[in-house]
Every structure is written in C-alpha cells, then in structure tokens.
Design a protein around this motif. Structure first.
Motif, PDB file in Angstrom:
ATOM      1  N   GLY A 161       0.788  -1.221   0.000  1.00  0.00           N
ATOM      2  CA  GLY A 161       0.000   0.000   0.000  1.00  0.00           C
ATOM      3  C   GLY A 161       0.816   1.265   0.000  1.00  0.00           C
ATOM      4  O   GLY A 161       0.291   2.347  -0.311  1.00  0.00           O
ATOM      5  N   GLN A 162       2.101   1.166   0.350  1.00  0.00           N
ATOM      6  CA  GLN A 162       2.943   2.357   0.413  1.00  0.00           C
ATOM      7  C   GLN A 162       3.919   2.483  -0.755  1.00  0.00           C
ATOM      8  O   GLN A 162       4.763   3.367  -0.767  1.00  0.00           O
ATOM      9  CB  GLN A 162       3.707   2.386   1.744  1.00  0.00           C
ATOM     10  CG  GLN A 162       2.813   2.570   2.954  1.00  0.00           C
ATOM     11  CD  GLN A 162       3.582   2.987   4.189  1.00  0.00           C
ATOM     12  OE1 GLN A 162       4.600   3.682   4.111  1.00  0.00           O
ATOM     13  NE2 GLN A 162       3.098   2.586   5.342  1.00  0.00           N
ATOM     14  N   GLN A 163       3.809   1.621  -1.736  1.00  0.00           N
ATOM     15  CA  GLN A 163       4.681   1.688  -2.905  1.00  0.00           C
ATOM     16  C   GLN A 163       4.062   2.621  -3.952  1.00  0.00           C
ATOM     17  O   GLN A 163       3.526   2.182  -4.970  1.00  0.00           O
ATOM     18  CB  GLN A 163       4.912   0.289  -3.470  1.00  0.00           C
ATOM     19  CG  GLN A 163       5.729  -0.614  -2.555  1.00  0.00           C
ATOM     20  CD  GLN A 163       5.908  -2.009  -3.118  1.00  0.00           C
ATOM     21  OE1 GLN A 163       5.440  -2.993  -2.566  1.00  0.00           O
ATOM     22  NE2 GLN A 163       6.594  -2.098  -4.251  1.00  0.00           N
ATOM     23  N   GLU A 164       4.159   3.895  -3.702  1.00  0.00           N
ATOM     24  CA  GLU A 164       3.485   4.886  -4.545  1.00  0.00           C
ATOM     25  C   GLU A 164       4.081   4.941  -5.950  1.00  0.00           C
ATOM     26  O   GLU A 164       3.349   5.036  -6.945  1.00  0.00           O
ATOM     27  CB  GLU A 164       3.556   6.257  -3.883  1.00  0.00           C
ATOM     28  CG  GLU A 164       2.829   6.322  -2.541  1.00  0.00           C
ATOM     29  CD  GLU A 164       2.946   7.683  -1.890  1.00  0.00           C
ATOM     30  OE1 GLU A 164       3.616   8.573  -2.477  1.00  0.00           O
ATOM     31  OE2 GLU A 164       2.391   7.870  -0.796  1.00  0.00           O
ATOM     32  N   VAL A 165       5.402   4.911  -6.063  1.00  0.00           N
ATOM     33  CA  VAL A 165       6.030   4.983  -7.382  1.00  0.00           C
ATOM     34  C   VAL A 165       5.769   3.702  -8.161  1.00  0.00           C
ATOM     35  O   VAL A 165       5.511   3.728  -9.367  1.00  0.00           O
ATOM     36  CB  VAL A 165       7.540   5.250  -7.247  1.00  0.00           C
ATOM     37  CG1 VAL A 165       8.199   5.341  -8.627  1.00  0.00           C
ATOM     38  CG2 VAL A 165       7.789   6.536  -6.467  1.00  0.00           C
TER      39      VAL A 165
END
Length: 290
Positions: A161-165
């Motif tokens: 969920g925190q792998q935005e790129v």
C-alpha cells in the motif's frame, strides 16, 4: 532533486478471443539516472538510481562498504555545483547527479582504488565474499526475540500500500524497516533493489538507530548476496523478501545467524505464506499445526 517518474507515449497490443488489437496511450515510467559518488573529492562509485533521498543512499552505501560507521563520520554530503558544462551555453550547471562526501576520519578509508564487492557479478567465490563481510561488520546478530509469522504478512500488505512509485510505474523496488509489531518505520523505492536497501539503512544511520537489532528488513524483490550483506552490516537479524533468495544469500544468512525468509506473499484476507531458508528460531511457530 530530479524527477521520480516520467511520462511517455506507447503502443498497446492485446489479444482477445484470438483477435489482435493495437492502440496508443500515455503511461508513466520510473526515472533512472546515474549518481556519481565522490569521496573527499575523489571518484568512488557510480550507481544507477531513482533520484530522491540521495543523502540517505550515500550514507547507506558507505556504511554497507564499511567506509563509515556513524553519522558523525560524515561532515558533509552535497551535490557538486558546476559538475557539468552545458553544451549550448557553455555555463556550468548542477545536474544533481554528482555528490561529494567529506568524511571526518579519513583514516577509516581504504585506498581509493579499492573495488566494491557487493555486485552479484563480481567474480569472487562465496567463501571469499562472506569472509570480506565478516571482516568489515561491527555487529553480531541478536537471537533474543521471535516474531509471529503473521506480523511479516501484515508488514508485506502494508508495504504494498505504500509503494506509490510502483503503483504509477510498475518499475521500482521497495525496502522497509519494520518493528516487531509490524509497523513500517521507513519505506524507500528505487529502480535498484540494493539502492532501496541503502536508502533505508542510510535513514537509520542518520537517525542514530544502528544497529537495527529490534526490527527486520522487508524487500519487494528477491534477496541476493548484496542485500543480505547490507542487512548484516546494519545488525539486522531477519531479512524477508517477496521473491526468492539466491544460494549465496542463503549461505551468508546461515553463516551469520540471520533468519532469511522468501516468497513472503500476503493476501488481503490476512492469509499468506512464506519459505524460511535459515534460522527459523526467530519465527514463533508455537501455535503452528502440522
């Protein structure tokens, strides 16, 4: 800091019900640019990375190579002004792709001609690689705690969920430091999986958190020797990866008493699975069936 993602136009090709379709669309790609690392004004290393958190990256690289030990060992890390001369104007400009690091204790440093050993294509055998790591590390790995395997799965779901790129490009790796309750302390992304690890360890060094004895390292990629080496240098007792582990990573983890977990795959409903390659004693399996 440079761009993290870039825009591109591409052709799409699909096969549906045996019929071929082609189209066009815009998409995002992860930026990959060189970072020229200079140590006390002398060329040290060139790495391809995603721009961003470069100071953390350099601290992680230098710590992983045993060139610095603490935050105080680095006086300054700065981008070099006028590193490149513009072909059109003839004026010097800053590309933010050249960084010079000034150290407080140059006696810690080996000769500038020293070559790094952390590439999987270095040509040295496994025993030589492991011996070189043992000579550089200051830490031993703790065996005083164990963690519920479900905590690893919770962390893996949180990392996704925190792998935005990655969500925008599908082209970068991620690394995270996780506490024993499954909380993500820091997450970094990069086109190079080893760069992502260097960034989180560099963050920990700058925050005076080394050695990282009460947390584990989670990576979205496979675990090769260089990642196991960096974890050991930082005092991390457990390394979990989403994909497989290489044979030399397994040998390294076994030799140094590190728990190495692979194929850490988490489902949305809380279920999941993992393979434990080495030292399973850090996983609390007291409630396990079968």
């Amino acid at each position: 800091m440079g761009r993290v993602t870039d825009s591109t136009r591409l052709r799409t090709v699909r096969v549906r019900d045996g019929r071929l379709y082609a189209g066009r669309k815009g998409d995002h790609v992860a930026v990959e640019e060189p970072l020229d690392i200079r140590l006390n004004g002398r060329a040290l290393s060139l790495t391809m990375r995603t721009p961003g958190h470069d100071v953390e990256l350099i601290h992680g690289v230098l710590h992983g190579e045993g060139l610095v030990r603490d935050r105080e060992d680095v006086i300054e890390a700065r981008y070099c002004d006028g590193a490149v001369v513009d072909d059109g104007s003839g004026f010097a400009r800053n590309t933010y792709n050249v960084m010079d690091v000034t150290t407080a204790r140059p006696q810690l440093l080996p000769p500038a001609t020293r070559s790094f050993i952390t590439t999987s294509a270095c040509g040295v055998c496994g025993s030589e690689s492991i011996d070189a790591v043992r000579q550089k590390s200051r830490y031993t790995l703790l065996h005083s705690w164990s963690v519920d395997p479900r905590t690893l799965l919770t962390a893996a779901r949180s990392l996704t969920g925190q792998q935005e790129v990655f969500a925008r490009t599908g082209g970068v790796h991620a690394a995270a430091l996780v506490d024993l309750e499954g909380n993500l302390l820091v997450v970094r992304e990069d086109v190079g999986r080893h760069n992502a690890v260097d960034k989180v360890i560099g963050w920990a060094l700058l925050e005076d958190r080394l050695p990282l004895r009460d947390c584990f390292l989670l990576v979205s990629s496979r675990a090769g020797f260089e990642i196991a080496q960096k974890a050991y240098m930082a005092g991390i007792p457990l390394l979990a990866c989403v994909s497989a582990a290489s044979s030399l990573a397994v040998d390294t983890a076994e030799e140094f008493g590190m728990t190495l977990v692979g194929f850490t795959r988490a489902a949305e409903d809380g279920d999941g699975r993992m393979n434990v390659y080495t030292h399973p004693e850090r996983l609390d399996l007291s409630a396990a069936e079968g």
